[in-house]
Each structure stands twice: as structure tokens, then as C-alpha cells.
Design a protein around this motif. Structure first.
Motif, PDB file in Angstrom:
ATOM      1  N   GLN A 364       0.697  -1.457   0.042  1.00 35.72           N
ATOM      2  CA  GLN A 364      -0.085   0.001   0.062  1.00 35.72           C
ATOM      3  C   GLN A 364       0.649   1.296  -0.111  1.00 35.72           C
ATOM      4  OE1 GLN A 364      -3.464   0.116   2.419  1.00 35.72           O
ATOM      5  NE2 GLN A 364      -3.354  -1.722   3.227  1.00 35.72           N
ATOM      6  N   LEU A 365       1.533   1.594   1.055  1.00 37.38           N
ATOM      7  CA  LEU A 365       2.049   2.995   1.390  1.00 37.38           C
ATOM      8  C   LEU A 365       3.075   3.233  -0.367  1.00 37.38           C
ATOM      9  CD1 LEU A 365       2.823   5.374   2.369  1.00 37.38           C
ATOM     10  CD2 LEU A 365       4.965   3.938   3.958  1.00 37.38           C
ATOM     11  N   LEU A 366       4.148   1.859  -0.154  1.00 40.06           N
ATOM     12  CA  LEU A 366       4.839   1.690  -1.621  1.00 40.06           C
ATOM     13  C   LEU A 366       4.490   2.409  -2.349  1.00 40.06           C
ATOM     14  CD1 LEU A 366       7.850   2.730  -2.459  1.00 40.06           C
ATOM     15  CD2 LEU A 366       8.361  -0.066  -2.684  1.00 40.06           C
ATOM     16  N   PRO A 367       3.358   1.218  -2.871  1.00 36.86           N
ATOM     17  CA  PRO A 367       2.775   1.895  -4.714  1.00 36.86           C
ATOM     18  C   PRO A 367       2.370   3.127  -4.433  1.00 36.86           C
ATOM     19  CG  PRO A 367       2.344  -0.695  -3.436  1.00 36.86           C
ATOM     20  CD  PRO A 367       3.052   0.272  -2.897  1.00 36.86           C
ATOM     21  N   GLN A 368       1.125   3.480  -2.801  1.00 30.44           N
ATOM     22  CA  GLN A 368       0.811   4.785  -3.301  1.00 30.44           C
ATOM     23  C   GLN A 368       1.961   6.124  -3.271  1.00 30.44           C
ATOM     24  OE1 GLN A 368      -0.814   4.459   0.599  1.00 30.44           O
ATOM     25  NE2 GLN A 368      -2.555   3.198  -0.121  1.00 30.44           N
ATOM     26  N   SER A 369       3.491   5.813  -2.185  1.00 28.83           N
ATOM     27  CA  SER A 369       3.723   6.993  -2.702  1.00 28.83           C
ATOM     28  C   SER A 369       4.787   7.055  -4.457  1.00 28.83           C
ATOM     29  CB  SER A 369       5.504   6.586  -2.187  1.00 28.83           C
ATOM     30  OG  SER A 369       5.027   6.206  -0.107  1.00 28.83           O
ATOM     31  N   GLU A 370       4.641   5.884  -4.760  1.00 32.92           N
ATOM     32  CA  GLU A 370       4.977   5.776  -6.043  1.00 32.92           C
ATOM     33  C   GLU A 370       3.412   6.844  -7.367  1.00 32.92           C
ATOM     34  OE1 GLU A 370       5.819   2.018  -6.901  1.00 32.92           O
ATOM     35  OE2 GLU A 370       7.524   2.128  -6.897  1.00 32.92           O
ATOM     36  N   LEU A 371       2.276   6.541  -6.712  1.00 31.60           N
ATOM     37  CA  LEU A 371       1.738   7.011  -7.380  1.00 31.60           C
ATOM     38  C   LEU A 371       2.064   8.665  -7.630  1.00 31.60           C
ATOM     39  CD1 LEU A 371      -0.976   7.123  -9.170  1.00 31.60           C
ATOM     40  CD2 LEU A 371      -2.283   6.771  -7.218  1.00 31.60           C
ATOM     41  N   GLY A 372       2.152   9.294  -6.020  1.00 31.31           N
ATOM     42  CA  GLY A 372       1.874  10.668  -5.906  1.00 31.31           C
ATOM     43  C   GLY A 372       3.349  10.934  -6.400  1.00 31.31           C
ATOM     44  N   PHE A 373       4.275  10.125  -6.698  1.00 36.21           N
ATOM     45  CA  PHE A 373       5.017  11.273  -7.465  1.00 36.21           C
ATOM     46  C   PHE A 373       4.976  11.114  -9.037  1.00 36.21           C
ATOM     47  CE2 PHE A 373       9.062  10.578 -10.426  1.00 36.21           C
ATOM     48  CZ  PHE A 373       9.969  11.745  -9.641  1.00 36.21           C
ATOM     49  N   ARG A 374       4.678  10.468  -9.402  1.00 39.42           N
ATOM     50  CA  ARG A 374       4.063  10.086 -10.494  1.00 39.42           C
ATOM     51  C   ARG A 374       3.064  12.024 -10.697  1.00 39.42           C
ATOM     52  NH1 ARG A 374       3.783   5.031 -10.844  1.00 39.42           N
ATOM     53  NH2 ARG A 374       1.835   4.858 -10.575  1.00 39.42           N
ATOM     54  N   SER A 375       1.976  11.985  -9.863  1.00 36.43           N
ATOM     55  CA  SER A 375       0.851  13.144  -9.679  1.00 36.43           C
ATOM     56  C   SER A 375       2.155  14.258  -9.901  1.00 36.43           C
ATOM     57  CB  SER A 375       0.098  12.929  -8.889  1.00 36.43           C
ATOM     58  OG  SER A 375      -0.794  13.541  -8.743  1.00 36.43           O
ATOM     59  N   ALA A 376       2.742  14.973  -8.438  1.00 37.99           N
ATOM     60  CA  ALA A 376       3.693  15.877  -8.348  1.00 37.99           C
ATOM     61  C   ALA A 376       4.763  16.075  -9.906  1.00 37.99           C
ATOM     62  CB  ALA A 376       4.243  15.746  -7.456  1.00 37.99           C
ATOM     63  N   LEU A 377       5.102  15.224 -11.081  1.00 40.12           N
ATOM     64  CA  LEU A 377       5.958  15.188 -11.665  1.00 40.12           C
ATOM     65  C   LEU A 377       4.589  15.508 -12.885  1.00 40.12           C
ATOM     66  CD1 LEU A 377       8.302  14.990 -13.366  1.00 40.12           C
ATOM     67  CD2 LEU A 377       7.568  12.144 -13.505  1.00 40.12           C
ATOM     68  N   ALA A 378       3.779  14.419 -13.203  1.00 36.92           N
ATOM     69  CA  ALA A 378       3.101  15.579 -14.185  1.00 36.92           C
ATOM     70  C   ALA A 378       2.615  17.107 -13.908  1.00 36.92           C
ATOM     71  CB  ALA A 378       1.841  14.869 -13.986  1.00 36.92           C
ATOM     72  N   ALA A 379       1.685  17.566 -11.963  1.00 36.37           N
ATOM     73  CA  ALA A 379       1.933  19.012 -12.509  1.00 36.37           C
ATOM     74  C   ALA A 379       3.293  19.390 -12.489  1.00 36.37           C
ATOM     75  CB  ALA A 379       1.249  18.905 -10.805  1.00 36.37           C
ATOM     76  N   TYR A 380       4.140  19.324 -12.226  1.00 38.48           N
ATOM     77  CA  TYR A 380       5.397  19.911 -12.655  1.00 38.48           C
ATOM     78  C   TYR A 380       5.673  20.237 -13.434  1.00 38.48           C
ATOM     79  CZ  TYR A 380      10.434  21.681 -12.845  1.00 38.48           C
ATOM     80  OH  TYR A 380      10.881  21.838 -12.993  1.00 38.48           O
ATOM     81  N   GLU A 381       5.290  19.031 -15.055  1.00 38.78           N
ATOM     82  CA  GLU A 381       5.692  19.214 -15.966  1.00 38.78           C
ATOM     83  C   GLU A 381       4.442  20.304 -16.924  1.00 38.78           C
ATOM     84  OE1 GLU A 381       4.959  15.485 -17.058  1.00 38.78           O
ATOM     85  OE2 GLU A 381       6.999  14.563 -16.789  1.00 38.78           O
ATOM     86  N   SER A 382       3.299  20.120 -16.321  1.00 37.10           N
ATOM     87  CA  SER A 382       2.146  21.457 -16.783  1.00 37.10           C
ATOM     88  C   SER A 382       2.316  22.626 -15.952  1.00 37.10           C
ATOM     89  CB  SER A 382       0.763  20.757 -15.988  1.00 37.10           C
ATOM     90  OG  SER A 382       0.926  20.111 -15.043  1.00 37.10           O
ATOM     91  N   GLY A 383       3.070  22.945 -15.385  1.00 38.25           N
ATOM     92  CA  GLY A 383       3.144  23.930 -14.151  1.00 38.25           C
ATOM     93  C   GLY A 383       2.806  24.656 -13.394  1.00 38.25           C
ATOM     94  N   ARG A 384       1.375  23.130 -12.474  1.00 35.03           N
ATOM     95  CA  ARG A 384       0.243  23.393 -11.315  1.00 35.03           C
ATOM     96  C   ARG A 384       1.257  23.254 -10.217  1.00 35.03           C
ATOM     97  NH1 ARG A 384      -2.109  19.979 -11.596  1.00 35.03           N
ATOM     98  NH2 ARG A 384      -1.951  18.340 -13.155  1.00 35.03           N
ATOM     99  N   THR A 385       2.573  22.690 -10.226  1.00 33.91           N
ATOM    100  CA  THR A 385       2.972  22.354  -8.844  1.00 33.91           C
ATOM    101  C   THR A 385       4.762  23.065  -8.660  1.00 33.91           C
ATOM    102  OG1 THR A 385       3.135  21.028  -7.391  1.00 33.91           O
ATOM    103  CG2 THR A 385       3.697  20.655  -9.337  1.00 33.91           C
ATOM    104  N   GLU A 386       4.972  23.299  -7.838  1.00 32.72           N
ATOM    105  CA  GLU A 386       6.570  23.783  -7.467  1.00 32.72           C
ATOM    106  C   GLU A 386       7.808  22.342  -7.277  1.00 32.72           C
ATOM    107  OE1 GLU A 386       6.694  25.995  -4.039  1.00 32.72           O
ATOM    108  OE2 GLU A 386       5.671  27.654  -5.156  1.00 32.72           O
TER     109      GLU A 386
END
Length: 426
Positions: A364-386
Motif C-alpha cells: 500500500q504505502l510504496l505504491p501510493q508513494s510512487e503514484l504520488g510521485f507520478r502525480s507531482a511530476l505530471a503537475a510540475y510538467e504542466s506548471g501546476r506545482t513547484e
């Protein structure tokens, strides 16, 4: 945003390069890579274990003499050495004195005293053997626990190096985006700060590894600076739960070397008590006495000697001492059993909790953390997060893997303690 796909490919390639924290198969057969090799080495080289074995051997060699008869006694009496009434000069030669009397005597302990002495020595030998086994169980448990710590240190170092490699790649991406005007320079600087922090952590992890290796070498009776391979594999955990505590407790009562040593001590005290009771009865000494006059044996005699056990208070004191020693040994067995059973239950519960926690973190925790990384990366690529959100998401992945590693090592240390209490490997 035209370079978003290349960024994603670079970062995900770096992520895939980071290995999961699971026990791996040993590729290095040198000392230190697996716990079994360490145990084999310690069993052969430990001076403490060797000393206890030699003490046990010495105790075993005392059993036969304990039940043996005392050596016979030969007495020679030269009578009339001044040859009074005879026309001869004084002499110390048996054939040239008035009479020479030879007495050959043998003491014969009665009432089963020899058997009791032999049984007490045999129980003492069992106690010495149990102590040697207890020393090995303690040493093996410490080696197993220290090896698990070595595995954790090696795993943390590996994760830190992978994190450093990832930060290097992320810095390159941030530099490219900064050069293209798509990201501020602060992103690249933040990546550089993370790399510096990782290098500092690697220094501390290297120091921790060297300290663990020094402790492990001490347990192996090696020089503290002797090289050891990184621990690359852990033992397979047996299937244990709190429901197994009663069965293992019963097993520990019959196999724990500390308990066996105390039970042997009880046997020694009981045999000593029985011997003190038997000492109230007399022993016999028998002998034959030929007498020589001149060069001929002229007469024969037979003798019987008996000690008179009049010192009743002394014997009562010996008996009371033996009773107290037996009672103390029985109380110590009871206290030791209660302590070990409690420790056993606690460690079984800890082992079960560590195993369940590892499963939760892995599924659970590791897959959730990996999903969170992909989400943060996608948001960074689109300029929606730091950029800091990407760094924080990566930290969460590393933390999850560290927690998995911690749970694995905790389970191994619990298992080592359970095996020490039981007195044998599971």
C-alpha cells in the motif's frame, strides 16, 4: 511544455533503476554476505565457546573418578628396630629387625555413596554442557542481530546512492528547463542542495557500516578492521503468530540451555543432599596384615576399621546447605521459565507485527508513494506545482523503502531472540 515527455522518460528511467528493498540472493560468498557463513566461522573460531567446551569436557572427565574407590593404603611397621634382646645391631631393613608388619587397607564407602557422588558429577557435567550451549545460543543471537543491522546499513547506503543518482538526473533536467526559460534557477539549486545532503548522509552511513563491522568482527574473534562483505541476504522468516506462543514456550522449557543448566544444578543439589544424609552412616576400611620375621612371612592378620559419624551437627549443617541450594535452584528455574516465556511471547508478537507492517508498506504505502510521485511530476510538467513537490514525493518513496527495510530487519532481530530463547533454530 514541449520537453515534458523527455523529462518524464528521464525521471522514470531513474526511478526504475532504484531497486526495491527486498532480501536478495547472495552473489558474494565472502564472509559477511550471509548469516550462515558467519555462524559457521564463529562456531569454529570463538575462544569463548572453545573455553566453555573445554570446561564441559573437563567436567565430563570427572564423572568416572567421582564414583571410583580411593587408592588402597599400604602401611609398613618395623618393630624392635634396635633388636633388643638379640645379638644384632639396630637396623631399618625388614629382614634384620625383630618383626615387620605389612598392612594393606582399602576404604569401602557403603550405602550407595559412590553412586551418589558419580550421579552428582554427571549432573555437574550436564550443567557445564548446557552452559556451553547457552554461550553459543547467546553468541549466535548476537551475530544474527548484528548481521541484520549490517543488512539495514547496506540497504540504507544503497538507497542513498540511488537517491543521489536520481537527484543528479533531476538537476540535469532542471538545468535544461532553466536554460529554456521553463523553470527558475532555484529548481537546479534545490537539486544541488539535495545532492549535498545525500553526500553528507552517505558519510554517516559509511561510518555506521564500519562500526557495525567492527562489532561483528569482535563477535567473530577477528581483528576489528578485518574486511567483511556487505550483507546481501536475510534468512527466510518462519510462519509464526501469537497462537504459536504456547507451543514454543513448551518447547523452550525442554530445549532452552539456561533452563537445562539450572535443572542440572537442581540435580546436583539433590544428589549432594542425599549424600549428606548417607554420610550419617559409617564407612568401612578392610585390610590384611602379614608379618615378617627374618626373611619369612610367619603370621597373617585381617583388619576391619569403621569410622564413627559422631559430628551430627556438622552433617545436619551439610544437609541444610544442600536443601537450601536445591530450593534456590528450583526457584531460579521457575523464575527463568517465567521470564523466558514472557520474552518469547513479546518477541513473537513483535515478529508478527513487523511482518504485517512490511506487507502493508509493500502493498500500500510504496505504491501510493510512487503514484504520488507520478502525480507531482505530471503537475510540475504542466506548471501546476513547484519543483519542491517533486522532491518531496521522491522523499516519500525513499522513506517507504526505508520503512520496509526497517521492518525486515526488526523481524530478523525478533527471530534471533526467539531462537535464543528456544535454544535452537526454527
Amino acid at each position: 511544455m514541449g520537453d515534458a515527455a523527455p523529462i518524464r522518460r528521464i525521471l522514470f528511467a531513474a526511478m526504475l533503476a532504484m531497486s526495491a528493498v527486498n532480501p536478495v540472493q547472495a552473489q558474494d560468498v565472502s564472509l559477511g554476505s550471509d548469516v550462515q557463513g558467519l555462524l559457521t566461522f564463529a562456531r569454529q573460531q570463538s575462544p569463548e565457546l572453545r573455553a566453555m567446551r573445554e570446561e564441559a569436557e573437563a567436567a565430563a572427565q570427572r564423572v568416572t573418578p567421582a564414583g571410583a574407590l580411593n587408592d588402597p593404603v599400604l602401611r609398613v611397621e618395623l618393630m624392635n628396630v634396635n633388636n633388643y634382646g638379640r645379638d644384632a645391631a639396630p637396623s631399618l631393613l625388614p629382614s634384620k629387625v625383630g618383626e615387620t608388619k605389612y598392612t594393606l587397607m582399602q576404604q569401602l564407602p557403603l550405602w550407595g555413596k559412590r553412586e551418589l557422588k558419580r550421579d552428582a558429577a554427571a549432573a555437574d557435567a550436564l550443567q557445564a554442557e548446557a552452559r556451553a550451549i547457552a554461550v553459543w545460543a547467546e553468541l549466535a543471537a548476537r551475530i544474527k542481530a548484528t548481521h541484520a543491522e549490517s543488512f539495514r546499513a547496506a540497504g540504507n547506503e544503497r538507497l542513498a546512492k540511488e537517491q543521489l543518482g536520481l537527484m543528479t538526473r533531476i538537476e540535469q533536467v532542471a538545468q535544461v528547463r532553466y536554460a529554456s526559460g521553463l523553470a527558475p534557477q532555484a529548481d537546479a539549486i534545490r537539486a544541488q542542495l539535495e545532492q549535498t545532503a545525500m553526500r553528507s548522509e552517505l558519510i554517516m552511513l559509511d561510518s555506521e557500516k564500519r562500526q557495525i563491522n567492527a562489532r561483528l568482527n569482535a563477535l567473530l574473534a577477528r581483528d576489528s578492521s578485518a574486511p567483511l562483505a556487505d550483507a546481501v541476504t536475510l534468512r527466510v522468516l518462519p510462519t509464526l503468530s501469537t497462537a504459536d506462543a504456547s507451543a514454543l514456550a513448551e518447547r523452550a522449557r525442554s530445549t532452552n540451555p539456561q533452563i537445562q543448566a539450572e535443572l542440572a544444578r537442581v540435580a546436583v543439589a539433590q544428589k549432594t543432599r542425599d549424600l549428606a544424609q548417607r554420610n550419617r552412616y559409617p564407612d568401612l576400611t578392610v585390610g590384611i596384615s602379614p608379618s615378617q620375621m627374618g626373611s619369612r612371612i610367619t603370621t597373617w592378620g585381617v583388619m576391619v576399621e569403621m569410622n564413627i559419624p559422631l559430628q551430627k551437627e556438622a552433617r545436619r549443617g551439610e544437609q541444610r546447605e544442600a536443601d537450601a541450594m536445591a530450593a534456590a535452584a528450583r526457584s531460579k528455574v521457575e523464575a527463568l521459565q517465567l521470564q523466558l516465556v514472557g520474552d518469547l511471547a513479546a518477541n513473537i508478537a513483535g515478529l508478527e507485527a513487523s511482518h504485517r507492517n512490511e506487507q502493508l508498506l509493500t502493498t500500500q504505502l510504496l505504491p501510493q508513494s510512487e503514484l504520488g510521485f507520478r502525480s507531482a511530476l505530471a503537475a510540475y510538467e504542466s506548471g501546476r506545482t513547484e519543483f519542491s513537490m517533486v522532491i518531496e514525493a521522491q522523499r516519500q518513496i525513499r522513506k517507504a523503502r526505508q520503512e520496509i527495510l526497517k521492518s525486515q530487519v526488526e523481524a530478523q532481530m525478533r527471530l534471533a531472540e526467539i531462537e535464543r530463547i528456544v535454544g535452537e533454530d526454527l
